[in-house]
Design a protein around this motif. Structure first.
Motif: not given
Length: 162
Positions: A40-66
């Motif tokens: 996992x440590x070896x995969x982090x640089x590439x994964x961080x780059x991908x996760x950092x540009x991922x968009x978040x879904x709009x905030x809808x409070x409890x309706x959108x997440x637990x």
């Protein structure tokens, strides 16, 4: 990335976000001073780059997440919405990006139990090229409840040579 071995003190003094995929579900983990599997440590640089540009879904409070309010009240003794909000910030961000988000409750590096802190209300699968992935027969993400300890490091390391 160079093959770097980190000392135990490196991990105990660091809170590193890491990512894996278990049984087709994308998972975010806050290390809170716990060791991270080397793959996992070896995969982090590439994964961080991908996760950092991922968009978040709009905030809808409890309706959108637990999020695990009951665990925070019971185990961590957090009561006010401000305390809970501060604690959950990273986990909620990761859930809004589509991850099941876990953390240990203690900084004790020998405590291998992680708890679900937040997740999308409706999980939508997506692939992250390069993420460490494992299929584990005896693990079912939908059976993880409010107080269910999950040994994620063990799950992701099963079958790896020591």
């Amino acid at each position: 990335m160079p093959d770097v071995k980190h000392s135990d003190s490196y991990f105990t003094n660091s809170d590193i976000d890491w990512f894996c995929r278990v049984n087709g579900v994308n998972i975010h983990v806050a290390s809170m001073g716990h060791a991270i599997p080397e793959r996992v440590m070896q995969s982090l640089p590439a994964i961080y780059e991908k996760v950092s540009v991922m968009e978040m879904v709009a905030w809808t409070g409890r309706n959108g997440m637990w999020y695990n309010e009951e665990l925070l009240r019971t185990m961590l003794r957090l009561e006010s919405p401000v305390e809970m909000g501060r604690y959950l910030t990273t986990f909620v961000v990761m859930a809004r990006k589509g991850f099941y988000s876990f953390a240990p409750l203690t900084t004790d590096p020998t405590d291998n139990d992680y708890y679900l802190m937040a997740k999308p209300a409706a999980y939508k699968d997506f692939e992250l090229n390069g993420i460490v992935s494992k299929n584990v027969e005896h693990f079912e993400i939908n059976e993880v409840g409010t107080f269910t300890p999950v040994r994620i490091v063990e799950l992701i390391s099963q079958g790896d040579e020591a």
